[in-house]
Design a protein around this motif. Structure first.
Motif, mmCIF file in Angstrom:
data_model
loop_
_atom_site.group_PDB
_atom_site.id
_atom_site.type_symbol
_atom_site.label_atom_id
_atom_site.label_comp_id
_atom_site.label_asym_id
_atom_site.label_seq_id
_atom_site.Cartn_x
_atom_site.Cartn_y
_atom_site.Cartn_z
ATOM 1 N N SER A 1 0.920 14.559 -3.566
ATOM 2 C CA SER A 1 0.987 16.152 -2.317
ATOM 3 C C SER A 1 1.542 16.841 -2.853
ATOM 4 C CB SER A 1 1.615 14.926 -1.056
ATOM 5 O OG SER A 1 2.337 13.966 -0.948
ATOM 6 N N ARG B 1 -2.857 3.622 -8.876
ATOM 7 C CA ARG B 1 -3.319 5.073 -8.622
ATOM 8 C C ARG B 1 -4.527 5.868 -9.324
ATOM 9 N NH1 ARG B 1 -3.081 5.128 -3.167
ATOM 10 N NH2 ARG B 1 -3.078 6.969 -3.140
ATOM 11 N N LYS C 1 0.639 -1.195 -0.157
ATOM 12 C CA LYS C 1 -0.538 0.163 0.167
ATOM 13 C C LYS C 1 0.675 1.666 -0.282
ATOM 14 C CE LYS C 1 -3.567 -1.968 2.395
ATOM 15 N NZ LYS C 1 -5.322 -2.153 1.749
ATOM 16 N N ARG C 2 0.526 2.029 -0.677
ATOM 17 C CA ARG C 2 1.197 3.552 -0.683
ATOM 18 C C ARG C 2 1.266 4.443 0.340
ATOM 19 N NH1 ARG C 2 1.118 9.024 -3.029
ATOM 20 N NH2 ARG C 2 3.397 9.242 -4.467
ATOM 21 N N GLU C 3 0.274 4.463 1.329
ATOM 22 C CA GLU C 3 -0.581 5.035 2.466
ATOM 23 C C GLU C 3 1.149 4.178 3.269
ATOM 24 O OE1 GLU C 3 -3.357 5.293 -0.016
ATOM 25 O OE2 GLU C 3 -2.760 3.907 0.552
ATOM 26 N N ARG C 4 1.120 3.296 3.251
ATOM 27 C CA ARG C 4 2.486 2.509 3.827
ATOM 28 C C ARG C 4 3.721 2.456 3.762
ATOM 29 N NH1 ARG C 4 0.391 -3.328 4.910
ATOM 30 N NH2 ARG C 4 -2.115 -2.306 5.974
#
Length: 525
Positions: free
Chosen positions: A211, A465, A2-5
């Motif tokens: 971001s 994404r 996962k990208r967030e991880r």
């Protein structure tokens, strides 16, 4: 995965140097990250776009020793590639499979010539060979490929090589890297290199493309594995560095499977431009290519030239009874080969004569650059690169572990008739999701096998994404039928928005961007 991880792992690392930072998320970069992580090195990979956005998703879909390189006398490359071909088949059987190839002979003296050549090819493969080659009568050739032109057909030669799905294998390599502790982030662009007081590369500056957040990341060694873009990174290190890359464009067209009846591929050894041409079964379609066109500039989204498309069509028409025309093309894709080659005084080195061996270089600053090579030898390229990077970074020596390492999804018995076969051991989990949500198990488009379940899976576990990530690389809709992919885009955008927490404006922008991109993958009538 996962990208967030992954981003959280970067923040947790803080100012502590990574052992190795790899720039580039194509076959070579991903292979290097896996090799480094599996040796126990703290490894970070950064990719400016999506994994395999460039060359590594645009190959001829072959895992091969290189018959053409054998004819050129590049024995060492063929030996290395045949060995690696066998390892890829062994380590990722859900994605790399045996494929029979037939060389049709229309001149009687070609038969003995190619028969002997392919026997040498078999011998060089040794115990990792995929099957014995043999000469065929005209009748045997036509039984294998019924729609081959018969006039002047003297027979043929059958041999065996590997066939695979390039971007699917890349994602599985990324997952394997993550399982060994590696950190990988797509849509993270490296904007500069940092150096210590001695002028040695000590890390990178990077910007999260989603971001806008900037990162300053320290490393004991930085590896430049950016394919056709290696010169951009080299110039961050030294603005006066000479160019290493001579890009060459290869174009492929996709046709309906009826253009190649039977299960065998065709290898045409002599074309008007001196290259070989392949027609290969792939995902219920036929891939025909490739070309060899020297270019002066590199792009993440290269476009096929009119003359390249015409060359492929005119060559295919000489061999197939059902002659392909422009209206029959379902998709066209172009890729750039990162050829590392010196030019002569006139700058006219022929790209088709350039060896596909890889080139490894260490700059005075300690920047390690790997270029050249091909998909089949990605693992060996990675091994050599990490060996060098560990030495440059002063890392504790650890042996390579990837030679016998199963890639994520490994499955002992693969049913290639299963529509989910390329997920390997993950396929059962996708089927479980479909049982829980039957409506999500139905095809999004009647001409392609993909379902909403696969979109959801790729968003949750494969770091997809964007709509393009799904339709071009996690599933291969754009490469198989560009018009159908466009029709799928609204459904995929909605599903992704649900998974990623995006709004309607994001969906609309994604659909528009994808349609604009996909228009370059088919010919206007």
């Amino acid at each position: 995965m996962k990208r967030e991880r992954m981003l959280a792992s970067i923040r947790e690392q803080g100012d502590t140097p990574w052992d190795i930072i790899v720039i580039g998320g194509g076959a070579t970069g991903l292979g290097t990250a896996l090799d480094a992580a599996s040796r126990g090195y703290r490894t970070l990979l950064l990719e400016q776009s999506d994994f395999t956005k460039g060359t590594s998703s645009r190959s001829t879909k072959l895992v091969h020793g290189g018959v053409r390189y054998l004819a050129q006398g590049d024995i060492s490359l063929v030996l290395e590639a045949l060995h690696e071909r066998g390892l890829m088949r062994q380590n990722a059987p859900h994605l790399v499979k045996n494929q029979s190839f037939i060389i049709p002979n229309y001149d009687w003296w070609d038969g003995p010539f190619y028969t002997i050549g392919m026997k040498v090819y078999d011998m060089m493969a040794g115990k990792l060979g995929l099957g014995p080659s043999q000469s065929l009568s005209p009748e045997e050739v036509l039984r294998a490929i019924p729609n081959l032109k018969t006039e002047g057909l003297c027979g043929g030669v059958i041999y065996y090589d590997g066939q695979f799905d390039d971007s699917r294998l890349a994602i599985n390599i990324a997952q394997t890297c993550a399982e060994h502790g590696g950190v990988l982030v797509n849509y993270m662009r490296v904007t500069g290199l940092t150096k210590n007081s001695d002028g040695l590369v000590a890390g990178v500056e990077a910007v999260d493309q989603e971001s806008g957040e900037s990162y300053l990341l320290q490393a004991r060694c930085v590896v430049n594995a950016t394919g056709v873009f290696v010169d951009e990174i080299l110039h961050m290190d030294d603005p006066d560095a000479p160019a290493l890359i001579r890009p060459s464009q290869g174009v492929h067209i996709i046709l309906d499977k009826d253009f190649l009846k039977g299960d065998s591929a065709i290898m045409i050894p002599k074309t008007s431009d001196g290259r070989v041409l392949f027609a290969v079964p792939w995902h219920d379609r036929v891939v025909v290519g490739t070309t060899d066109t020297p270019l002066d500039e590199c792009s993440l989204e290269p476009r096929a030239l009119e003359e390249e498309v015409e060359f492929i069509l005119s060559t295919a028409k000489k061999y197939l009874t059902r002659e392909p025309h422009r209206k029959d093309i379902l998709s066209i894709f172009a890729g750039l080969r990162p050829l590392a080659a010196p030019q002569d005084d006139n700058g006219t080195t022929s790209t088709k004569e350039i060896s596909r061996s890889h080139h490894l270089r260490v700059s005075l600053s300690g920047l390690v650059t790997i270029t050249g090579g091909k998909w089949t030898t990605y693992r060996k390229m990675a091994q050599d690169t990490v060996d060098k990077a560990a030495m440059v970074g002063g890392l504790e020596e650890h042996k390579c572990k990837t030679e016998d390492m199963p890639i994520h999804g490994w499955l002992s018995n693969v049913d290639y008739n299963d529509p989910l076969y390329y997920y390997g051991s993950d396929a059962d989990a996708l089927r479980d999701l479909a049982l829980e949500h039957p409506k999500l198990g139905k095809k999004i488009h009647e001409n392609l096998p993909y379902t909403p379940i696969e979109v959801i899976w790729s968003a949750r576990y494969e770091m997809a994404r964007t709509v393009e990530d799904i339709l071009a690389r996690r599933q291969r809709a754009l490469f198989l039928d560009a018009r159908a992919a466009i029709e799928m885009a609204p459904v995929v955008a909605w599903l992704l928005a649900e998974e990623l927490g995006r709004d309607e404006d994001w969906q609309k922008a994604q659909i528009e961007e994808f349609i604009e991109l996909a228009r370059g993958y088919y010919l206007e009538e």
